[in-house]
Scaffold this motif. Structure first.
Motif, short mmCIF file in Angstrom:
data_model
loop_
_atom_site.label_atom_id
_atom_site.label_comp_id
_atom_site.label_asym_id
_atom_site.label_seq_id
_atom_site.Cartn_x
_atom_site.Cartn_y
_atom_site.Cartn_z
N HIS B 78 0.81 -1.23 0.00
CA HIS B 78 0.00 0.00 0.00
C HIS B 78 0.84 1.27 0.00
N PHE B 79 0.22 2.35 -0.48
CA PHE B 79 0.94 3.60 -0.68
C PHE B 79 0.14 4.78 -0.12
N ASP B 80 0.87 5.85 0.18
CA ASP B 80 0.20 7.10 0.57
C ASP B 80 -0.33 7.78 -0.68
N PHE B 81 -1.22 8.72 -0.50
CA PHE B 81 -1.81 9.45 -1.62
C PHE B 81 -0.73 10.13 -2.46
N ARG B 83 1.83 9.03 -3.78
CA ARG B 83 3.19 8.59 -3.50
C ARG B 83 3.42 7.20 -4.05
N TYR B 84 4.69 6.87 -4.30
CA TYR B 84 4.99 5.53 -4.79
C TYR B 84 6.22 4.93 -4.13
N ASP B 85 6.55 5.43 -2.93
CA ASP B 85 7.67 4.83 -2.21
C ASP B 85 7.17 3.67 -1.35
N ILE B 86 7.98 2.58 -1.31
CA ILE B 86 7.64 1.40 -0.51
C ILE B 86 7.82 1.74 0.96
N LYS B 87 6.78 1.45 1.75
CA LYS B 87 6.85 1.79 3.17
C LYS B 87 7.42 0.61 3.97
N GLY B 88 8.03 0.91 5.10
CA GLY B 88 8.67 -0.11 5.95
C GLY B 88 7.76 -1.29 6.25
N GLU B 89 6.48 -1.00 6.49
CA GLU B 89 5.55 -2.06 6.89
C GLU B 89 5.32 -3.10 5.79
N ASP B 90 5.65 -2.77 4.55
CA ASP B 90 5.41 -3.71 3.45
C ASP B 90 6.66 -4.50 3.07
N ASN B 172 -7.40 0.76 -2.02
CA ASN B 172 -7.27 0.90 -3.47
C ASN B 172 -5.88 1.34 -3.92
N ARG B 173 -5.16 2.05 -3.06
CA ARG B 173 -3.80 2.51 -3.45
C ARG B 173 -2.83 1.38 -3.21
N ARG B 174 -2.66 0.52 -4.24
CA ARG B 174 -1.94 -0.73 -3.99
C ARG B 174 -1.13 -1.18 -5.19
N ALA B 175 -0.09 -2.00 -4.87
CA ALA B 175 0.54 -2.82 -5.90
C ALA B 175 0.04 -4.22 -5.60
N HIS B 176 -0.54 -4.85 -6.60
CA HIS B 176 -1.16 -6.16 -6.42
C HIS B 176 -0.42 -7.18 -7.28
N PHE B 177 -0.27 -8.39 -6.76
CA PHE B 177 0.53 -9.41 -7.45
C PHE B 177 -0.35 -10.53 -7.97
N GLU B 178 -0.06 -10.96 -9.17
CA GLU B 178 -0.74 -12.12 -9.77
C GLU B 178 0.29 -13.00 -10.43
N VAL B 179 -0.01 -14.31 -10.48
CA VAL B 179 0.86 -15.21 -11.25
C VAL B 179 0.69 -14.88 -12.73
#
Lengths: 419, 181
Positions: B78-81, B83-90, B172-179
């Motif tokens: 998830h990301f802040d509004f 923003r596209y930096d990866i946060k520590g929690e992820d 909704n503010r997400r990077a989502h992974f799929e095979v």
């Protein structure tokens, strides 16, 4: 006998007047003058009901939307429609122009329009129109355009169209409608995911961004040839912008080299030319009306803002400084202002700003308002609004007055383009 | 992508069904031997039995592998509004995905970048791409080969959640992974 001569004389005058070059025509309504008073017109219904009433109502609605005219209440009219035009019947009412039209229906619709200058008792025009039955809208908008251009000296926009994208859940559909939202038609181009189209000035060609198989590509639709081709695709985001004014190229944003940059696609050669070279998000390019400059969005300051550059990518200057989220620029066809969507208090609103960054004006205040697109004459703006809870296409005057929804309520509509 | 998974499972089922049929044929061949007539009578070949077998053995491996992938890839970044930096929690989540990808060399992934609906369409496509690229870059720093990670931006077009509040926008503010294969 005198009356008959009068009519003959008027008819003769009309012929003479219509043959006079436009340049010498008198300007009754100076649309460039700020704070101008509404021009008072008397408009008789072409018929009490049926097509005649419908046509008159459309004309009244067209002219009313411009905000330039005021219709005198027919209850106050002294003169019956059949009576000869008499200047003295109108001066007490403050009416400055009188339009008398009669619609008759044979195998076609025929309208005879006499348009009088009530101040000097001259004929502004006297015209006969005919149209196929069922073409009341086209007939009415044509008459509106003639009235508008006779009074203002400018081309009317009443026969222009607005395209929009309808979101139908699993797919999106490209539709067009009259500028007033009537006569909605599908263009037969439907994809699971696509953005708003951009029209060439010839109104025959469209560029549109479509996602297929996880890749964004750009389609060129040629309505005259009834065909569509995917003319550009690359890994990443590829988003079409405006056609150049001469229709020979279009501007777009592509991240094919890693970061979204602005490019120009030459439709004659099929070659692309890179205009910006940055590591930021450069997107949503819009041509100036002379084709010499491009407005676009970049987040190079840390937030998205509107910038303008020369067509060769030099001389980049920032236009917006207020707020932290200004996107979707649309360059006015008259050149001096850009409309855009700016975030204020958490919602997107339509703004205009002069290209030198001065005179910023907020035009919308309710809900979220996005995707501004100018009318071909630059006097009106179409946009998307969710102010009633569902997205729809609205139009307003460039000063923000007279905002009204035009897309039919059954569509979740967005991305208007006015052509 | 879910469709691809389903297809894989379906393909597995078909393959196994083909195997099962072969087995059945062998049993029938065996049944041709007179001394084992009774056994065959006791083992009628019925579709029901086929189905039971199908649900039981080999396809389970396929399913469990698929489940593992789904399990590993289920958590979005998830990301802040704006923003596209990866946060520590992820970062722990991304490490888990990277480790799994390194251990499962045959699987490629698609990273989808998404935005909340507060921004505007086109800019959000650029932003969504940045988010997907940020997740991809992070996986690469952890040793995943670039060629195994594709990215796509949906901007605000595929919202998980449609309410207008921060918890929904955050989802909704997400990077989502799929095979992806």
């Amino acid at each position: 006998m005198i009356k008959r001569y009068g009519i003959l004389l008027i008819t003769f005058l009309a012929f003479v007047l219509t043959s006079v070059p436009q340049a010498e025509a008198r300007i009754y309504v100076d649309i460039s003058s700020p704070g101008m008073q509404q021009f008072p017109i008397a408009l008789y219904d072409f018929a009490p009901d049926g097509e005649g009433k419908k046509v008159t109502d459309i004309i009244r609605n067209d002219l009313d939307f411009t905000g330039l005219f005021h219709f005198t209440d027919p209850a106050a009219f002294i003169e019956a429609k059949e009576d000869d035009f008499m200047r003295s019947d109108w001066i007490p009412l403050g009416v400055e122009a009188v339009l008398k039209g009669v619609l008759t229906k044979t195998d076609k619709l025929h309208v005879e329009v006499k348009f009088y200058d009530a101040i000097d008792a001259s004929v502004i025009f006297f015209k006969h129109y005919s149209a196929d039955i069922g073409m009341e809208e086209t007939l009415a908008h044509t008459i509106s355009d003639d009235i508008y251009s006779a009074l203002t000296g400018q081309r009317g926009i009443f026969r222009t169209k607005i395209s929009f994208v309808a979101d139908e859940g699993a797919k999106k559909d490209l539709l067009v409608m009259d500028y007033d939202g009537k006569r909605v038609q599908r263009l037969g181009f439907s994809k699971p995911l696509m953005l708003a189209p951009h029209w060439a000035k010839d109104s025959n060609r469209i560029v549109i961004s479509v996602m297929e198989k996880s890749v964004w590509g750009i389609y060129l639709i040629d309505l005259a040839k009834m065909k569509s081709d995917r003319i550009f695709t690359a890994e990443g985001v590829n988003i079409a912008g405006d056609f150049s004014p001469d229709g020979r190229s279009f501007v777009f944003s592509s991240s094919r080299n890693g970061s979204p940059n602005i490019y120009i696609f030459d439709l004659q050669t099929g070659l692309t030319r890179k205009v910006t070279q940055s590591f930021w998000i450069d997107i949503s390019p819009s041509f100036s009306p002379d084709g010499e400059e491009i407005a676009f969005v970049s987040n190079k300051s840390g937030n998205p803002h509107i910038y303008i550059m020369d067509i060769n990518g030099y001389n980049i200057r920032r236009v917006t400084f207020e707020g932290k989220y200004n996107t979707s620029p649309s360059w006015s066809p008259t050149g001096e202002i850009v409309a855009y969507s700016g975030m204020i208090n958490g919602t997107n609103q339509i703004f205009t700003i002069r290209t030198d960054g001065s005179d910023m004006r907020q035009l919308t205040f309710n809900g979220n308002n996005e995707d501004p697109a100018f009318s071909p004459d630059g006097r009106f703006i179409a946009f998307t609004s969710d102010r009633t809870g569902m997205k729809g296409v609205y139009i307003m005057r460039t000063d923000g007055e007279n905002q009204k929804k035009v897309s039919p309520n059954k569509y979740r509509a967005f991305g208007p383009e006015w052509y | 992508m879910k469709k691809v998974l389903l297809l894989l499972v379906a393909l597995g089922l078909l393959l196994f069904a083909a195997c099962a049929e072969k087995k059945v044929a062998t049993q029938q061949d065996e049944a041709m031997q007179p001394e084992e007539t009774t056994e065959v009578a006791e083992e009628p070949i019925t579709p029901v039995q086929d189905e039971q077998v199908t649900e039981a053995s080999k396809p389970m491996d396929m399913e469990s592998q698929a489940e593992t992938a789904a399990d590993i890839l289920k958590n979005d970044v998830h990301f802040d509004f704006d923003r596209y930096d990866i946060k520590g929690e992820d970062k722990a989540n991304l490490k888990k995905i990277a480790d799994w990808l390194i251990a499962n060399g045959g699987v490629n992934v698609m990273v989808e970048g998404h935005c909340d609906e507060r921004g505007t369409n086109e800019y959000n496509l650029g932003l969504g791409e940045r988010r997907a690229n940020a997740a991809k870059s992070y996986l690469m720093t952890l040793g995943v080969s670039s060629s195994r990670v594709r990215t796509v931006s949906y901007g605000e077009e595929r919202a998980l959640c449609t309410q207008s509040n921060e918890s929904c926008w955050w989802r909704n503010r997400r990077a989502h992974f799929e095979v992806a294969n």
